[in-house]
Design a protein around this motif. Structure first.
Motif, mmCIF file in Angstrom:
data_model
loop_
_atom_site.group_PDB
_atom_site.id
_atom_site.type_symbol
_atom_site.label_atom_id
_atom_site.label_comp_id
_atom_site.label_asym_id
_atom_site.label_seq_id
_atom_site.Cartn_x
_atom_site.Cartn_y
_atom_site.Cartn_z
ATOM 1 N N HIS A 205 -5.509 41.962 62.207
ATOM 2 C CA HIS A 205 -5.287 43.488 62.555
ATOM 3 C C HIS A 205 -5.883 44.560 61.223
ATOM 4 C CE1 HIS A 205 -3.293 46.805 64.545
ATOM 5 N NE2 HIS A 205 -2.548 47.047 63.372
ATOM 6 N N ASP A 206 -7.268 44.484 61.601
ATOM 7 C CA ASP A 206 -8.096 45.503 60.785
ATOM 8 C C ASP A 206 -9.329 46.065 61.381
ATOM 9 O OD1 ASP A 206 -8.690 46.838 58.350
ATOM 10 O OD2 ASP A 206 -8.345 45.054 57.016
ATOM 11 N N THR A 207 -9.989 46.672 60.934
ATOM 12 C CA THR A 207 -11.385 47.095 61.324
ATOM 13 C C THR A 207 -12.264 45.999 61.586
ATOM 14 O OG1 THR A 207 -12.331 47.703 59.121
ATOM 15 C CG2 THR A 207 -11.092 49.306 59.960
ATOM 16 N N ASN A 210 -13.986 45.371 58.217
ATOM 17 C CA ASN A 210 -13.306 44.568 57.248
ATOM 18 C C ASN A 210 -13.444 42.933 57.586
ATOM 19 O OD1 ASN A 210 -12.775 46.466 55.456
ATOM 20 N ND2 ASN A 210 -10.894 46.953 56.174
ATOM 21 N N ASN A 211 -12.952 42.614 58.918
ATOM 22 C CA ASN A 211 -13.217 41.461 59.562
ATOM 23 C C ASN A 211 -14.345 40.654 59.235
ATOM 24 O OD1 ASN A 211 -10.621 40.110 61.078
ATOM 25 N ND2 ASN A 211 -10.620 42.452 61.546
ATOM 26 N N ASP A 245 -15.510 50.712 62.726
ATOM 27 C CA ASP A 245 -14.346 51.253 62.149
ATOM 28 C C ASP A 245 -13.287 51.174 62.856
ATOM 29 O OD1 ASP A 245 -15.056 51.902 59.439
ATOM 30 O OD2 ASP A 245 -16.063 53.731 60.341
ATOM 31 N N THR A 246 -13.476 50.510 64.379
ATOM 32 C CA THR A 246 -12.519 50.238 65.213
ATOM 33 C C THR A 246 -11.674 49.180 64.687
ATOM 34 O OG1 THR A 246 -14.013 50.775 66.973
ATOM 35 C CG2 THR A 246 -11.888 49.647 67.375
ATOM 36 N N VAL A 247 -10.113 49.563 64.783
ATOM 37 C CA VAL A 247 -9.047 48.525 64.513
ATOM 38 C C VAL A 247 -8.835 47.715 65.457
ATOM 39 C CG1 VAL A 247 -6.717 48.302 63.785
ATOM 40 C CG2 VAL A 247 -8.033 50.274 62.676
ATOM 41 N N GLU A 250 -3.958 42.398 66.359
ATOM 42 C CA GLU A 250 -3.647 41.209 65.604
ATOM 43 C C GLU A 250 -4.263 39.943 66.458
ATOM 44 O OE1 GLU A 250 -2.146 39.044 62.602
ATOM 45 O OE2 GLU A 250 -1.879 41.153 62.832
#
Length: 374
Positions: A205-207, A210-211, A245-247, A250
């Motif tokens: 559950h992140d951008t 970052n994934n 930058d889209t989150v 989960e």
């Protein structure tokens, strides 16, 4: 469906165990409190009838008896909660007493990336539930080659990959990477050389950024975008509300299966590990996305040592070697042409899949013919 049923039954059994550890004692506790309240009420009325207590005192005693004993009832619940907490703390104490699997490991740089399994035995579970999965498995995976692992369900295919990554330690024998036993490494040192792409992808559950950069947090913007393009996911990422930058939800719940798979491949491409483990990365993907993922995997696996678990044999015909497992043992090993040329498990599985493919083709043709005739 079977896994869901098993999980629900397991949850039911755990909750019943908790409740049965609580209900009998709680029922006895409540029975004692209620009995005491009734006894006091009867005694108070008896004293009132005999004139030893006036009416006001009788009513006061009755009210106080129920109020006082009613206040004691939550103690029963608290005692149960404390018992559960005490049990959980005992489990935590047991965990703190365990040592890390890589406590004696070292940071070992590798100059080559071949993999060897020598007389490997491995079992899951303990005691009576212990189940041996691998039995005397010996295989060599040369550097910069593709090795496919096939076999019936439960034959130990995924277990081999888990042992290479040292998610578990062998019961006996050894697993060696680059000439070193995996037990010599720290987990970080070993896994820095390995990228894994699973059939079931998990995203945080992140951008999106970052994934993708999870395996290489210091990656530049250009490196991340290049990896996404190679994984055929740059276009759909740019179509998201905030791009990279889209989150995402989960587990990547806001994306389709094919999109999640391509992001996981982009993550592996960016990490650029010399050893790639693929656990049937296209098995649960729709046909529309499969060609994109195959293209992404081709980018990922260039010049790497590849171990791939395969269910569809048509996808591994060009593998340098195919390892056939059956009931935890090496049933056969060779190229596709070698294995298909003689009777064995591989030939049987291949023939079944080809027959299924022929039947599916005939079904599609039969469905199209009425349309053409009209």
């Amino acid at each position: 469906m079977d896994a869901m049923t098993k999980a629900c039954r397991g949850s039911r059994d755990i909750n019943l165990k908790i409740e049965w550890g609580y209900i009998p004692y709680n029922a006895l506790h409540l029975l004692a409190l209620k009995t005491a309240s009734v006894f006091i009420v009867i005694t108070a009325f008896s004293f009132g009838v005999m004139g030893q207590l006036d009416f006001t005192s009788v009513i006061l005693v009755v009210l106080l008896s129920f109020h006082i004993f009613g206040s004691l009832e939550p103690i029963s619940d608290c005692a149960h909660v404390l018992a559960v907490i005490d049990d959980a703390l005992d489990h935590l104490d047991a965990l703190t007493g365990e040592s890390f699997i890589d406590a004696d490991g070292k940071d070992i740089p590798l100059s080559r990336y071949d993999i060897e399994l020598e007389h490997v035995d491995f079992s899951y579970g303990e005691g009576e539930e212990r189940r041996q999965v691998l039995k005397d498995v010996t295989v060599t995976i040369p550097e910069n080659t593709v090795t496919a692992v096939v076999g019936p369900s439960g034959s130990g295919k995924s277990t081999i990959c888990n042992l290479i990554a040292r998610f578990y330690d062998v019961d006996s024998g050894s697993v060696r990477v680059g000439g070193h036993d995996v037990r010599e490494f720290t987990c970080d040192s070993l896994l820095s050389n390995i990228s894994m792409v699973f059939q079931n992808v998990y995203l945080f559950h992140d951008t999106v950024r970052n994934n993708i950069c999870f395996g290489k947090p210091d990656a530049t913007e250009a490196e991340m975008v290049e990896a996404a393009k190679k994984a055929c996911c740059h276009d759909f990422i740019m179509a998201l509300p905030e791009g990279y930058d889209t989150v995402i939800g989960e587990g990547g719940g806001s994306l389709s299966g094919g999109e999640k798979q391509r992001i996981s491949i982009a993550r592996a491409i960016l990490k650029d590990a010399p050893i790639i483990i693929l656990d049937e990365a296209t098995a649960s993907v729709d046909p529309e996305n499969e060609h994109l993922i195959q293209a992404a995997i081709s980018e990922l696996t260039k010049g790497k040592t590849i171990v791939t678990i395969a269910h569809r044999l048509a996808t591994i015909e060009q593998a340098d070697q195919i390892l056939v497992l059956d009931e935890g043992k090496v049933a056969d090993i060779g190229t596709h042409d070698q294995l298909i040329s003689h009777k064995g498990i591989y030939q049987d599985i291949y023939q079944i899949q080809m027959n299924n493919a022929d039947r599916e083709l005939l079904r599609q043709v039969s469905e199209e013919q009425p349309t053409e005739s009209r």
